[in-house]
Design a protein around this motif. Sequence first.
Motif, PDB file in Angstrom:
ATOM      1  N   VAL A  19       0.478   5.714 -44.538  1.00  9.92           N
ATOM      2  CA  VAL A  19       0.938   7.003 -44.031  1.00  9.92           C
ATOM      3  C   VAL A  19       0.760   8.138 -45.040  1.00  9.92           C
ATOM      4  N   ASN A  20       1.273   7.938 -46.247  1.00 13.20           N
ATOM      5  CA  ASN A  20       1.395   9.060 -47.186  1.00 13.20           C
ATOM      6  C   ASN A  20       0.072   9.656 -47.641  1.00 13.20           C
ATOM      7  N   PHE A  21      -1.024   8.894 -47.541  1.00 14.31           N
ATOM      8  CA  PHE A  21      -2.302   9.454 -47.985  1.00 14.31           C
ATOM      9  C   PHE A  21      -2.763  10.611 -47.097  1.00 14.31           C
ATOM     10  N   TRP A  22      -2.105  10.794 -45.940  1.00 15.49           N
ATOM     11  CA  TRP A  22      -2.433  11.951 -45.103  1.00 15.49           C
ATOM     12  C   TRP A  22      -1.966  13.257 -45.739  1.00 15.49           C
ATOM     13  N   ASN A  60      -6.855   2.236 -55.799  1.00 12.01           N
ATOM     14  CA  ASN A  60      -7.313   2.600 -57.142  1.00 12.01           C
ATOM     15  C   ASN A  60      -8.837   2.660 -57.213  1.00 12.01           C
ATOM     16  N   LEU A  61      -9.505   1.802 -56.461  1.00 15.90           N
ATOM     17  CA  LEU A  61     -10.964   1.874 -56.388  1.00 15.90           C
ATOM     18  C   LEU A  61     -11.397   3.154 -55.673  1.00 15.90           C
ATOM     19  N   LEU A  62     -10.764   3.454 -54.547  1.00 15.03           N
ATOM     20  CA  LEU A  62     -11.186   4.586 -53.727  1.00 15.03           C
ATOM     21  C   LEU A  62     -10.883   5.929 -54.369  1.00 15.03           C
ATOM     22  N   CYS A  63      -9.874   5.987 -55.231  1.00 14.45           N
ATOM     23  CA  CYS A  63      -9.570   7.274 -55.868  1.00 14.45           C
ATOM     24  C   CYS A  63     -10.297   7.436 -57.204  1.00 14.45           C
ATOM     25  N   SER A 171      -6.798   4.886 -38.610  1.00 15.28           N
ATOM     26  CA  SER A 171      -5.472   5.107 -39.185  1.00 15.28           C
ATOM     27  C   SER A 171      -5.363   4.415 -40.537  1.00 15.28           C
ATOM     28  N   ARG A 172      -6.195   3.385 -40.734  1.00 16.93           N
ATOM     29  CA  ARG A 172      -6.245   2.736 -42.041  1.00 16.93           C
ATOM     30  C   ARG A 172      -7.165   3.524 -42.963  1.00 16.93           C
ATOM     31  N   LEU A 173      -6.838   3.516 -44.229  1.00 15.60           N
ATOM     32  CA  LEU A 173      -7.607   4.299 -45.184  1.00 15.60           C
ATOM     33  C   LEU A 173      -9.072   3.874 -45.198  1.00 15.60           C
ATOM     34  N   GLN A 174      -9.330   2.580 -45.112  1.00 18.58           N
ATOM     35  CA  GLN A 174     -10.719   2.130 -45.171  1.00 18.58           C
ATOM     36  C   GLN A 174     -11.494   2.586 -43.933  1.00 18.58           C
ATOM     37  N   ASP A 175     -10.820   2.754 -42.793  1.00 20.22           N
ATOM     38  CA  ASP A 175     -11.498   3.277 -41.606  1.00 20.22           C
ATOM     39  C   ASP A 175     -11.942   4.717 -41.824  1.00 20.22           C
ATOM     40  N   LEU A 176     -11.108   5.496 -42.515  1.00 22.12           N
ATOM     41  CA  LEU A 176     -11.448   6.893 -42.780  1.00 22.12           C
ATOM     42  C   LEU A 176     -12.620   6.982 -43.754  1.00 22.12           C
ATOM     43  N   PHE A 177     -12.586   6.171 -44.789  1.00 19.84           N
ATOM     44  CA  PHE A 177     -13.692   6.173 -45.747  1.00 19.84           C
ATOM     45  C   PHE A 177     -14.976   5.678 -45.104  1.00 19.84           C
ATOM     46  N   LEU A 178     -14.855   4.764 -44.152  1.00 24.72           N
ATOM     47  CA  LEU A 178     -16.060   4.290 -43.468  1.00 24.72           C
ATOM     48  C   LEU A 178     -16.763   5.446 -42.761  1.00 24.72           C
ATOM     49  N   VAL A 179     -15.999   6.340 -42.147  1.00 23.18           N
ATOM     50  CA  VAL A 179     -16.586   7.502 -41.472  1.00 23.18           C
ATOM     51  C   VAL A 179     -17.362   8.345 -42.481  1.00 23.18           C
ATOM     52  N   PHE A 180     -16.789   8.557 -43.644  1.00 22.98           N
ATOM     53  CA  PHE A 180     -17.461   9.303 -44.712  1.00 22.98           C
ATOM     54  C   PHE A 180     -18.761   8.623 -45.117  1.00 22.98           C
ATOM     55  N   PHE A 181     -18.697   7.323 -45.343  1.00 27.38           N
ATOM     56  CA  PHE A 181     -19.879   6.581 -45.778  1.00 27.38           C
ATOM     57  C   PHE A 181     -20.952   6.562 -44.690  1.00 27.38           C
ATOM     58  N   GLN A 182     -20.528   6.421 -43.445  1.00 30.29           N
ATOM     59  CA  GLN A 182     -21.496   6.464 -42.342  1.00 30.29           C
ATOM     60  C   GLN A 182     -22.208   7.813 -42.295  1.00 30.29           C
ATOM     61  N   SER A 217      -5.069  16.919 -45.505  1.00 28.70           N
ATOM     62  CA  SER A 217      -5.003  16.721 -46.958  1.00 28.70           C
ATOM     63  C   SER A 217      -6.265  17.269 -47.611  1.00 28.70           C
ATOM     64  N   THR A 218      -6.156  18.486 -48.131  1.00 29.72           N
ATOM     65  CA  THR A 218      -7.294  19.048 -48.858  1.00 29.72           C
ATOM     66  C   THR A 218      -7.587  18.213 -50.094  1.00 29.72           C
ATOM     67  N   TRP A 219      -6.552  17.653 -50.710  1.00 29.08           N
ATOM     68  CA  TRP A 219      -6.733  16.873 -51.940  1.00 29.08           C
ATOM     69  C   TRP A 219      -7.642  15.674 -51.703  1.00 29.08           C
ATOM     70  N   ASN A 220      -7.366  14.922 -50.672  1.00 32.55           N
ATOM     71  CA  ASN A 220      -8.085  13.658 -50.458  1.00 32.55           C
ATOM     72  C   ASN A 220      -9.411  13.808 -49.717  1.00 32.55           C
ATOM     73  N   PHE A 221      -9.557  14.864 -48.909  1.00 29.97           N
ATOM     74  CA  PHE A 221     -10.703  14.907 -48.005  1.00 29.97           C
ATOM     75  C   PHE A 221     -11.608  16.124 -48.146  1.00 29.97           C
ATOM     76  N   ASP A 222     -11.179  17.181 -48.834  1.00 24.83           N
ATOM     77  CA  ASP A 222     -12.015  18.379 -48.939  1.00 24.83           C
ATOM     78  C   ASP A 222     -13.385  18.077 -49.540  1.00 24.83           C
ATOM     79  N   ASN A 223     -13.392  17.358 -50.651  1.00 22.33           N
ATOM     80  CA  ASN A 223     -14.663  17.119 -51.340  1.00 22.33           C
ATOM     81  C   ASN A 223     -15.632  16.314 -50.472  1.00 22.33           C
ATOM     82  N   LYS A 224     -15.098  15.420 -49.683  1.00 19.36           N
ATOM     83  CA  LYS A 224     -15.931  14.581 -48.815  1.00 19.36           C
ATOM     84  C   LYS A 224     -16.510  15.415 -47.679  1.00 19.36           C
TER      85      LYS A 224
END
Length: 311
Positions: A19-22, A60-63, A171-182, A217-224
């Motif tokens: 939740v909190n990573f949002w 820790n890997l993803l950040c 909703s899982r963090l890895q699902d969100l990163f998958l969209v970025f990687f795709q 979350s500008t912190w977690n997703f802006d750069n992507k």
Amino acid sequence: RFNAKSLLPRFKCVINGGVNFWKEPLQSTASALTESSKEAIAIGDVEYVMYGSSLSCVQNLLCGNKLSTLEKDIAVTVSGMVRMNQAYFLFSQLSLQKAVYTLTGIKNDPFDIKFASMKNETDVISAFSATRPFLVQGVYFNIIFTAVLFRRFDEVSEVAEKYLSFGQQKSRLQDLFLVFFQGLAAFNMFRHKGRDTKWLRIGESSMRQLQLWAGHSTWNFDNKFFLLEAESHFSKGEYDRAEMKYLSAIKSSRTHRFLHEEGLSLELLSSFYEACEREDDQRNHLSRAIQCYKEWGALGLLNDSRFAGLV
């Protein structure tokens, strides 16, 4: 009031893992997961010691935290899983350990331990595809993460399809990163695989998702989001806009302490400059990317042929 202190580590683990990573910086939620695991140890909650530790290592890997520290944390976590006979968590953790070994250049085989009945990721996927889809998706995700950094975008697209065959919650963090990687893979495939507009549609769909999430979350997703914008402009020949967005992605990655993504953004900008025949800019930004990867601890990545003679 309800004498539920024993549930606090579980609550903190669920909140910081899902939740909190949002809203909170990913570096903060990763640290909180580590603390929740320690609290679970204190009350003997073995399941959430393992669950919290696993999520902490992934975050820790993803950040982009230092790989040398993460490698030690994973080794401790694997040792605990073996000692506590936690096979379910172990196999996904061994896959994560393999990804870190590949990036750091460590030659050890993480599956070469007596407790592991599975001897590689293929065994894990075959054994659990019908019963443990989340575990299998975790293994696929580790493969995709590594492939992105090594810029094997064909592999990213291929394995992402396998991942998605088990569903996607976003909703899982890895699902969100998958969209970025795709998205990264799709724009690259568009430019290098015949300019099939299918890839452009996939990339721009990913970009729209990242724009939405950056609003949370500008912190977690802006750069992507900025990096996908840059890749989109590059793919469509909008070079001035592309350069501006690459520079925004680099600045945002640095400001928000995503060291590995700063390196990736610098490297992709270097490739952009190469396409524009701006040799000095190409060399300068590739050199800066190498410095980021060194600082991250990705010495195995720097052994890749594309860095030959530069490290």
